[in-house]
Scaffold this motif. Structure first.
Motif, PDB file in Angstrom:
ATOM      1  N   VAL A 114       8.145   3.655 -11.964  1.00  0.00           N
ATOM      2  CA  VAL A 114       7.178   2.912 -11.145  1.00  0.00           C
ATOM      3  C   VAL A 114       7.960   1.833 -10.393  1.00  0.00           C
ATOM      4  CG1 VAL A 114       5.202   1.372 -11.136  1.00  0.00           C
ATOM      5  CG2 VAL A 114       5.233   3.325 -12.677  1.00  0.00           C
ATOM      6  N   ILE A 115       7.772   1.760  -9.063  1.00  0.00           N
ATOM      7  CA  ILE A 115       8.453   0.747  -8.244  1.00  0.00           C
ATOM      8  C   ILE A 115       7.473  -0.361  -7.910  1.00  0.00           C
ATOM      9  CG2 ILE A 115       9.669   0.301  -6.092  1.00  0.00           C
ATOM     10  CD1 ILE A 115      10.595   3.160  -6.106  1.00  0.00           C
ATOM     11  N   GLU A 116       7.809  -1.573  -8.310  1.00  0.00           N
ATOM     12  CA  GLU A 116       6.967  -2.728  -8.043  1.00  0.00           C
ATOM     13  C   GLU A 116       7.632  -3.614  -6.982  1.00  0.00           C
ATOM     14  OE1 GLU A 116       6.282  -4.769 -11.657  1.00  0.00           O
ATOM     15  OE2 GLU A 116       5.019  -3.188 -12.536  1.00  0.00           O
ATOM     16  N   THR A 117       6.806  -4.294  -6.218  1.00  0.00           N
ATOM     17  CA  THR A 117       7.304  -5.227  -5.197  1.00  0.00           C
ATOM     18  C   THR A 117       7.079  -6.653  -5.672  1.00  0.00           C
ATOM     19  OG1 THR A 117       5.193  -5.205  -4.031  1.00  0.00           O
ATOM     20  CG2 THR A 117       6.871  -3.609  -3.310  1.00  0.00           C
ATOM     21  N   ASP A 177       0.836  -1.213   0.000  1.00  0.00           N
ATOM     22  CA  ASP A 177       0.000   0.000   0.000  1.00  0.00           C
ATOM     23  C   ASP A 177       0.861   1.249   0.000  1.00  0.00           C
ATOM     24  OD1 ASP A 177      -2.188  -1.640   0.013  1.00  0.00           O
ATOM     25  OD2 ASP A 177      -2.548  -1.489   2.187  1.00  0.00           O
ATOM     26  N   ARG A 178       1.920   1.255   0.828  1.00  0.00           N
ATOM     27  CA  ARG A 178       2.774   2.432   0.863  1.00  0.00           C
ATOM     28  C   ARG A 178       3.490   2.640  -0.470  1.00  0.00           C
ATOM     29  NH1 ARG A 178       3.630   0.666   6.306  1.00  0.00           N
ATOM     30  NH2 ARG A 178       5.478  -0.527   5.710  1.00  0.00           N
ATOM     31  N   MET A 179       3.854   1.549  -1.142  1.00  0.00           N
ATOM     32  CA  MET A 179       4.498   1.691  -2.434  1.00  0.00           C
ATOM     33  C   MET A 179       3.551   2.262  -3.468  1.00  0.00           C
ATOM     34  SD  MET A 179       7.521   1.103  -1.891  1.00  0.00           S
ATOM     35  CE  MET A 179       7.893   1.490  -3.578  1.00  0.00           C
ATOM     36  N   ASP A 180       2.219   2.051  -3.325  1.00  0.00           N
ATOM     37  CA  ASP A 180       1.253   2.676  -4.249  1.00  0.00           C
ATOM     38  C   ASP A 180       1.317   4.190  -4.137  1.00  0.00           C
ATOM     39  OD1 ASP A 180       0.483   0.224  -5.148  1.00  0.00           O
ATOM     40  OD2 ASP A 180      -1.277   0.059  -3.826  1.00  0.00           O
ATOM     41  N   MET A 181       1.416   4.710  -2.886  1.00  0.00           N
ATOM     42  CA  MET A 181       1.496   6.162  -2.701  1.00  0.00           C
ATOM     43  C   MET A 181       2.831   6.699  -3.226  1.00  0.00           C
ATOM     44  SD  MET A 181      -0.350   6.764   0.975  1.00  0.00           S
ATOM     45  CE  MET A 181       0.428   5.430   1.816  1.00  0.00           C
ATOM     46  N   VAL A 182       3.921   5.906  -3.022  1.00  0.00           N
ATOM     47  CA  VAL A 182       5.207   6.348  -3.566  1.00  0.00           C
ATOM     48  C   VAL A 182       5.144   6.408  -5.083  1.00  0.00           C
ATOM     49  CG1 VAL A 182       7.639   5.727  -3.827  1.00  0.00           C
ATOM     50  CG2 VAL A 182       6.526   5.519  -1.596  1.00  0.00           C
ATOM     51  N   ASN A 183       4.487   5.438  -5.708  1.00  0.00           N
ATOM     52  CA  ASN A 183       4.366   5.430  -7.162  1.00  0.00           C
ATOM     53  C   ASN A 183       3.556   6.612  -7.666  1.00  0.00           C
ATOM     54  OD1 ASN A 183       5.947   3.198  -7.751  1.00  0.00           O
ATOM     55  ND2 ASN A 183       4.291   1.756  -7.348  1.00  0.00           N
ATOM     56  N   GLU A 184       2.540   7.057  -6.878  1.00  0.00           N
ATOM     57  CA  GLU A 184       1.802   8.259  -7.267  1.00  0.00           C
ATOM     58  C   GLU A 184       2.738   9.461  -7.298  1.00  0.00           C
ATOM     59  OE1 GLU A 184      -1.588   8.836  -4.816  1.00  0.00           O
ATOM     60  OE2 GLU A 184      -2.526   6.924  -5.341  1.00  0.00           O
ATOM     61  N   SER A 185       3.645   9.514  -6.308  1.00  0.00           N
ATOM     62  CA  SER A 185       4.607  10.615  -6.302  1.00  0.00           C
ATOM     63  C   SER A 185       5.564  10.503  -7.484  1.00  0.00           C
ATOM     64  CB  SER A 185       5.392  10.602  -4.986  1.00  0.00           C
ATOM     65  OG  SER A 185       4.542  10.758  -3.887  1.00  0.00           O
ATOM     66  N   LEU A 186       6.047   9.265  -7.769  1.00  0.00           N
ATOM     67  CA  LEU A 186       6.962   9.082  -8.884  1.00  0.00           C
ATOM     68  C   LEU A 186       6.313   9.432 -10.223  1.00  0.00           C
ATOM     69  CD1 LEU A 186       8.731   5.741  -7.874  1.00  0.00           C
ATOM     70  CD2 LEU A 186       9.783   7.997  -8.045  1.00  0.00           C
ATOM     71  N   ARG A 194       8.400  13.129  -0.655  1.00  0.00           N
ATOM     72  CA  ARG A 194       7.050  13.656  -0.915  1.00  0.00           C
ATOM     73  C   ARG A 194       6.013  12.815  -0.198  1.00  0.00           C
ATOM     74  NH1 ARG A 194       2.565  13.521  -4.021  1.00  0.00           N
ATOM     75  NH2 ARG A 194       1.809  15.490  -4.892  1.00  0.00           N
ATOM     76  N   TYR A 195       6.255  11.468  -0.184  1.00  0.00           N
ATOM     77  CA  TYR A 195       5.310  10.607   0.525  1.00  0.00           C
ATOM     78  C   TYR A 195       5.326  10.885   2.026  1.00  0.00           C
ATOM     79  CZ  TYR A 195       3.834   6.427   3.055  1.00  0.00           C
ATOM     80  OH  TYR A 195       3.264   5.570   3.947  1.00  0.00           O
ATOM     81  N   GLN A 196       6.497  11.093   2.599  1.00  0.00           N
ATOM     82  CA  GLN A 196       6.610  11.328   4.036  1.00  0.00           C
ATOM     83  C   GLN A 196       6.104  12.708   4.438  1.00  0.00           C
ATOM     84  OE1 GLN A 196       7.473   9.333   6.472  1.00  0.00           O
ATOM     85  NE2 GLN A 196       7.873   7.546   5.151  1.00  0.00           N
ATOM     86  N   LEU A 197       6.295  13.724   3.590  1.00  0.00           N
ATOM     87  CA  LEU A 197       5.982  15.108   3.966  1.00  0.00           C
ATOM     88  C   LEU A 197       4.682  15.628   3.369  1.00  0.00           C
ATOM     89  CD1 LEU A 197       9.573  16.577   3.482  1.00  0.00           C
ATOM     90  CD2 LEU A 197       8.518  15.767   5.607  1.00  0.00           C
ATOM     91  N   GLY A 198       4.063  14.851   2.507  1.00  0.00           N
ATOM     92  CA  GLY A 198       2.890  15.358   1.810  1.00  0.00           C
ATOM     93  C   GLY A 198       1.624  15.365   2.632  1.00  0.00           C
ATOM     94  N   GLY A 199       1.499  14.546   3.661  1.00  0.00           N
ATOM     95  CA  GLY A 199       0.280  14.511   4.460  1.00  0.00           C
ATOM     96  C   GLY A 199      -0.761  13.591   3.871  1.00  0.00           C
TER      97      GLY A 199
END
Length: 711
Positions: A589-592, A568-577, A698-703
């Motif tokens: 795009v980062i896939e697990t 789930d967290r990687m989905d938000m990171v991918n939105e930022s990427l 961006r994921y950590q600071l975006g809220g």
């Protein structure tokens, strides 16, 4: 009774032998009265003469053997024998001087053998070294170079000898001996590149090589071109191509600018020159000619790219030395054989020196014996009554001998019977003492009587020991059979105790599975039978169903939730990427993906096995499930290093997945896959890392609203 009869028979034979002896003495007295004493004296002389023949034969055989050893025959007259004995004594007197000469000869051969052996070993070392590499450098210097290079972790080629890089040109071979002399020390010098200088210098300083070591530090420098005269040493040499070629040419022109003088006038007129015969002119005043070795001796040459000629020379010389060594060894063996022959001959001389003609004159004894026999015959003819009396004496001697022999046999029989009686009496006394010590019970007496009565032979004092042995053997066999049955039962019982210990180690409480602990095992059995084991079994099943299922399901669920949270967290990171361009018109795009670790798969199988049969009432299945659960819990709680590493791996879900970055274009078409920075340039790796870091920030600071980061 037998002993008394034997004594009476012996006494009668003793009386008879005495009578025969008395008759024999009377006849002998009668013979002496009619002249038999003279004949007896002659016969005693004959006996003494015959007795001397055997020692004479032995002494004569010894003297004959000594003469054969000395290469001559045994003399047949006293004068010749005396002469031969004298020569033997003289040879014994000269033996010490001859021995000293022989020892000196052998010592010389031994020293020569040792020198040739050392020389052969040196030649073999040289041949082996030259067969390994094409260098003309001596083997000991090659070994020294190898020791230095090995200690520094360098190949031998990194430390070349000067001589390996120089060679006299084929059309200038007549000057080779002289050039070898003037360049010999320089040719045995090692060339050390400036990069290795510090290591070589330190190592050489610390070691003791037992050899003269010269090495030349090669510094980076401008090549100084200096013209070489057509008749100088440098012009007659070929230099091997490589990093040291120019340096060597420069050194030859500056340090060895010797002119190869064709005439004595040219040699004297040139400041630095050499002659074809090996004379060297170093300065206008210092001259040198080293003739410790011939100037044309290839064994001393060290220059050259190829050692074929020197190798063949050493092989040929080794063959010659080997042949000479064989000849010296044969000569030494012959000298040792000569020593053996000398010792044998000296022993023969000693034997002859210690002998006299009288000791080996067998013919004199034969002549004397014949004369005595004739004299006896003459005396007997002069006394005709003596022959008849001697026949009576001979018959009486035979009668006396027969009676004496029968007496000896009878006395021996008396001794045998007396000893047998004594032995029987001793045995009877011993048996009586044994019976007095052993108080048998009536059952034992009855049993022994039955066993003895079943024997198939009559029991006497002589057969009693054999009968007792047979009864004892039968008792022993029966005892071994019973002991074997007892041992088998004991092993069976102890096997049951051991099985209980293995199945219930906690309940066993450290008991030894032996018969000595039988009462403790029986007490545990009684307690199990009276304490209500079924009630505890039911409680065990309830706890196994309730507690283990809850905890294991919770652990399995927690691990799955953590893996889902990563995705789930990687989905938000991918939105930022997606909003951060990677290259013009592309984004990452980062896939697990699961790493498929064997330890993790085995851990999941263990959880599945522990949760299996969770609602079954089968006690055997429940025990198997408990064993699997127990093994899993023990490993999770273990403090061993390997178990701690394993626990961190299977419980940390971050190590269960791997991340793969894919570069997509605006139509989400895959352009590139990045599993790591391997194979990329430094700028590409920095760009990939910076893009991923920006997306993570961006994921950590975006809220929660996923807006842009705020300061």
């Amino acid at each position: 009774m037998q002993a008394e009869g034997a004594n009476l028979a012996a006494q009668r034979l003793r009386d008879r032998a005495q009578q025969e002896a008395d008759l024999l003495r009377g006849l002998e007295d009668q013979r002496r009265g009619i002249g038999g004493g003279v004949i007896e004296h002659l016969e005693s002389q004959i006996a003494a003469t015959e007795a001397q023949k055997e020692p004479c034969l032995k002494k004569r055989a010894s003297a004959a053997a000594a003469c054969k050893t000395l290469g001559c025959g045994l003399p047949d007259n006293p004068a010749e024998f005396v002469r031969l004995s004298g020569e033997a004594r003289e040879r014994l007197l000269r033996a010490d001087d001859a021995q000293e000469q022989q020892e000196a000869h052998k010592d010389s051969l031994k020293r020569r053998q040792e020198d040739l052996g050392k020389k052969l070993q040196e030649l073999r070392s040289e041949v082996e070294a030259m067969e390994r590499q094409r260098s003309n450098i001596p083997a000991r210097m090659l070994a020294l170079r190898h020791a230095i290079a090995s200690a520094l972790g360098l190949p031998d080629e990194k430390l070349p000898f000067v001589g390996e890089l120089l060679e006299v040109k084929q059309d200038e071979q007549r000057w080779r001996g002289a050039i070898e002399r003037v360049l010999h020390g320089f040719a045995l010098s090692l060339l050390v590149d400036d990069r290795h200088y510090a290591a070589v210098s330190s190592h050489v300083n610390r070691q003791h090589f037992g050899e003269r070591v010269v090495y030349l530090r090669i510094l980076p420098q401008q090549s100084v071109h200096r013209a070489a005269g057509p008749n100088c040493v440098a012009a007659k040499l070929s230099v091997a191509p490589g990093p040291y070629a120019e340096w060597l040419r420069s050194e030859l022109r500056s340090r060895f600018d010797y002119v190869c003088a064709e005439t004595d006038q040219e040699f004297r007129a040139t400041p630095r020159a050499i002659t074809e015969m090996g004379q060297v002119k170093h300065t206008s005043t210092r001259h040198e000619k080293d003739d410790r070795h011939r100037v044309d001796d290839p064994r001393q040459w060290v220059l050259g790219f190829d050692n074929k000629e020197k190798l063949e020379l050493f092989k040929r010389e080794g063959h010659e030395v080997s042949e000479e060594l064989v000849r010296v060894q044969q000569a030494l063996a012959e000298a040792k054989s000569e020593d053996k022959r000398r010792r044998e001959q000296l022993f023969a001389c000693q034997s002859l020196a210690n002998s006299t003609w009288a000791e080996i004159d067998l013919q004199a004894l034969v002549t004397k014996s014949e004369a005595l026999y004739k004299q006896v015959e003459s005396e007997k003819k002069a006394r005709p009554d003596l022959r008849e009396l001697e026949e009576q004496i001979a018959a009486q001697k035979k009668a006396y001998t027969t009676a004496h022999g029968e007496l000896i046999n009878a006395e021996a029989e008396v001794k045998r019977l007396t000893k047998a009686i004594g032995d029987d009496e001793s045995r009877l006394k011993a048996l009586a003492r044994d019976l007095a010590r052993a108080a048998l019970t009536p059952a034992q007496v009855t049993g022994l009587d039955n066993r003895y009565s079943r024997l198939d032979a009559e029991i006497t004092l002589d057969t009693l020991a054999d009968a007792t042995t047979r009864v004892t053997k039968a008792l022993g066999e029966e005892r071994e059979t019973v002991n074997g049955q007892i041992g088998e039962l004991k092993r069976h019982i102890e096997d049951r105790f051991g099985e209980f210990n293995r199945s219930w180690p906690a309940e066993a409480g450290g008991l030894d599975p032996t018969l000595l602990s039988a009462q403790d095992y029986f007490a545990k059995l009684a307690r199990l039978e009276t304490d209500g084991l079924p009630k505890f079994e039911q409680r065990f099943l309830e706890l196994l169903h309730e507690q283990s299922d809850q905890n294991l399901m919770l652990l399995s669920t927690k691990l799955e939730q953590e893996r889902k949270a990563i995705r789930d967290r990687m989905d938000m990171v991918n939105e930022s990427l997606e909003k951060a361009p990677f290259n013009p018109g592309t984004h990452l795009v980062i896939e697990t993906a699961d790493r498929q670790l064997e330890d993790v798969r085995a851990f999941k199988r263990s959880l599945t096995q522990a949760l299996s049969h969770s609602f079954t009432d089968d006690s055997a299945a429940a025990e198997q499930r408990f064993e699997a659960l127990s093994a899993l819990v023990k490993r999770l709680s273990s403090l061993e290093t390997t178990d701690r590493i394993w626990r961190a791996l299977v419980l940390d879900v971050r190590q269960h997945v791997e991340f793969v970055a894919k570069e997509l274009d605006e139509a989400n078409v895959e352009l590139e896959v990045y599993r790591s920075g391997a194979g990329k340039s430094g700028g590409q790796r920095q760009k990939l890392a910076a893009t991923c870091l920006a997306a993570a920030l961006r994921y950590q600071l975006g809220g929660n609203d996923r807006s842009l980061p705020s300061l």
